[in-house]
Design a protein around this motif. Structure first.
Motif, mmCIF file in Angstrom:
data_model
loop_
_atom_site.group_PDB
_atom_site.id
_atom_site.type_symbol
_atom_site.label_atom_id
_atom_site.label_comp_id
_atom_site.label_asym_id
_atom_site.label_seq_id
_atom_site.Cartn_x
_atom_site.Cartn_y
_atom_site.Cartn_z
ATOM 1 N N TYR A 122 0.839 -1.205 0.000
ATOM 2 C CA TYR A 122 0.000 0.000 0.000
ATOM 3 C C TYR A 122 0.871 1.252 0.000
ATOM 4 O O TYR A 122 0.599 2.215 -0.735
ATOM 5 C CB TYR A 122 -0.924 -0.006 1.216
ATOM 6 C CG TYR A 122 -1.791 1.237 1.347
ATOM 7 C CD1 TYR A 122 -3.067 1.276 0.809
ATOM 8 C CD2 TYR A 122 -1.329 2.365 2.024
ATOM 9 C CE1 TYR A 122 -3.867 2.407 0.924
ATOM 10 C CE2 TYR A 122 -2.116 3.504 2.145
ATOM 11 C CZ TYR A 122 -3.385 3.525 1.598
ATOM 12 O OH TYR A 122 -4.161 4.651 1.713
ATOM 13 N N LEU B 54 2.432 3.645 8.260
ATOM 14 C CA LEU B 54 1.432 2.605 8.001
ATOM 15 C C LEU B 54 1.541 1.482 9.028
ATOM 16 O O LEU B 54 0.528 0.983 9.524
ATOM 17 C CB LEU B 54 1.613 2.051 6.587
ATOM 18 C CG LEU B 54 1.215 2.982 5.449
ATOM 19 C CD1 LEU B 54 1.693 2.431 4.107
ATOM 20 C CD2 LEU B 54 -0.291 3.185 5.420
ATOM 21 N N ALA C 119 -5.884 3.157 4.971
ATOM 22 C CA ALA C 119 -5.095 1.932 4.762
ATOM 23 C C ALA C 119 -5.549 0.831 5.703
ATOM 24 O O ALA C 119 -5.628 -0.342 5.318
ATOM 25 C CB ALA C 119 -3.606 2.230 4.970
#
Length: 439
Positions: free
Chosen positions: A164, A175, A367
């Motif tokens: 991602y 993330l 995400a």
């Protein structure tokens, strides 16, 4: 021809091609080549090799095979069964303790290995027979481990999060941090359901036949498990402490996991080491091939103005931003039913990111939402990879029983998405606290 109609045609052809049994990467390349030939002519194909290479020409991609080697070296040893046994000894007197220990072992092993199938296989081979021997229904035994195996793509270090980050050009470190609290939330919801379900079913599955472990038995197994957990913690500390890049920390983590496997589990045979490298290479090449093919596919969508037209169409919808997010969640959920997480992320994230940021949503929060949707896809048909892995290691349990046992955990995942929508800070607070406000 209207770009939206072209996009619809591309979507239909892509689904047909992927359902034909062709690998995801080959399928994406075939579809991209076909539509570029039709609408842009043969000259448009000249750039495809360069595009494919450029998509893979990234230093950040080195972290993917390193984290996979890290997980493969753990998965090739008895670390999974030992982790399961350690938790079982400590949680055996808790109501539903065996299910709880299985879920805990799945969460920890998934974080160490980053592989859902490996987690299902490693924990399931011991956990399913043991739970059934002690009176747990087949659905509970199979479903809990199938669901627990999905945690690896959310709890860091996560290969899915790396993909991602590369697809959206966002910080991999942020993330990873964004997935920590939601990962713990999901584990907590799984465990809460397991305890409630055990209580609801009655005392037959709570007493565990009076089994007790001494303090000596509880502590003697820890030295075989703690080193791997310390390596994971060390990798994350090095990453977030600014000591090294994700690729560097992944390389050091892979080396330390191999050394730990050699020292603790005597993995010294050249055949065992070769098996680790062979399996890691196969999985790494598969993921990198999909990344390169998805880059070509994205170029085709952009070249034919499909990406821009879809983004404009969604942005022009006169709906509340939460209705928009519900539509996006539904799309991701359906896509996850049919495609592996890496393919969905690479195909959809570049299109969806400008839309969700324009609507005021945080890309790191999104995400996490996307990843939980992908987790649901791992335990729902028709693809549902974890369902088939569980059925493979416990063939006497039917796919229907595995699915029935997994459905309550799908409900937990949907509840987690709702909670994250109400309290987005659960995903955004830790990255901001550790790394500051994103620029």
């Amino acid at each position: 021809m209207d770009p939206l109609l072209i996009g619809l045609a591309i979507a239909v052809v892509t689904v047909v091609v992927l359902f034909s049994g062709v690998s995801v990467a080959i399928g994406l390349l075939l579809v991209a080549t076909f539509f570029l030939l039709i609408f842009d002519g043969p000259r448009s194909l000249e750039a495809l090799p360069e595009l494919f290479y450029a998509e893979l020409n990234s230093f950040a991609l080195l972290s993917i095979p390193m984290f996979i080697i890290m997980g493969a070296s753990i998965a090739s040893t008895r670390a999974g069964p030992d982790l399961y046994e350690a938790l079982e000894r400590w949680l055996t007197r808790v109501p539903g303790g065996l299910v709880v220990s299985n879920l805990g072992a799945c969460g920890l092993f998934a974080a160490m290995s980053g592989s859902s199938p490996a987690t299902c296989a490693a924990i399931g081979k011991m956990g399913i027979p043991e739970m059934r021997r002690r009176g747990y229904p087949a659905e509970v035994a199979a479903g809990s481990i199938a669901a627990g195996g999905t945690l690896g793509i959310l709890i860091p270090p996560s290969v899915t999060m790396i993909v991602y980050g590369i697809a959206t050009e966002t910080s991999i470190g942020r993330l990873f941090l964004a997935g920590v609290i939601p990962g713990l939330l999901l584990v907590s919801l799984f465990i809460a359901w397991a305890i409630f379900d055990t209580w609801r079913r009655g005392a037959a599955t709570t007493a565990l036949a009076g089994i007790r472990y001494s303090w000596r038995e509880k502590f003697e197994i820890l030295p075989r498990v703690i080193p791997f957990l310390l390596i994971i913690v060390g990798v994350l500390v090095a990453l977030y402490g600014g000591i090294a890049t994700p690729s560097e920390t992944a390389a050091v983590g892979a080396m330390l996991c191999i050394i730990a496997a050699m020292v603790i589990y005597r993995m010294v045979s050249h055949r065992e080491l070769w098996a680790v490298l062979k399996d890691s290479t196969r999985e790494s090449v598969m993921i990198l091939f999909i990344i390169g093919a998805a880059g070509v596919f994205s170029f085709m969508l952009s070249s034919l103005l499909v990406t821009q037209s879809v983004a404009q169409w969604i942005a022009a919808l006169d709906v509340n931003k939460w209705v928009l997010m519900a539509i996006i969640n539904l799309f991701l959920l359906v896509a996850g039913f049919f495609l592996p997480p890496v393919a969905v992320i690479l195909m959809s994230a570049p299109i969806l990111l400008p839309i969700i940021t324009a609507a005021g949503f945080d890309p790191y929060w999104f995400a996490v939402i996307l990843t939980i949707n992908m987790e649901i896809g791992l335990i729902t048909p028709p693809v549902g990879l974890n369902l088939y892995v569980i059925n493979g290691i416990a063939p006497d349990i039917t796919l229907r029983q595995v699915l029935v046992g997994s459905l309550p955990f799908v409900g937990c995942m949907i509840l987690a998405i709702v909670i994250l929508c109400i309290f987005p800070g659960l995903a955004t607070w830790l990255p901001t606290a550790v790394m500051g406000v994103a620029l």
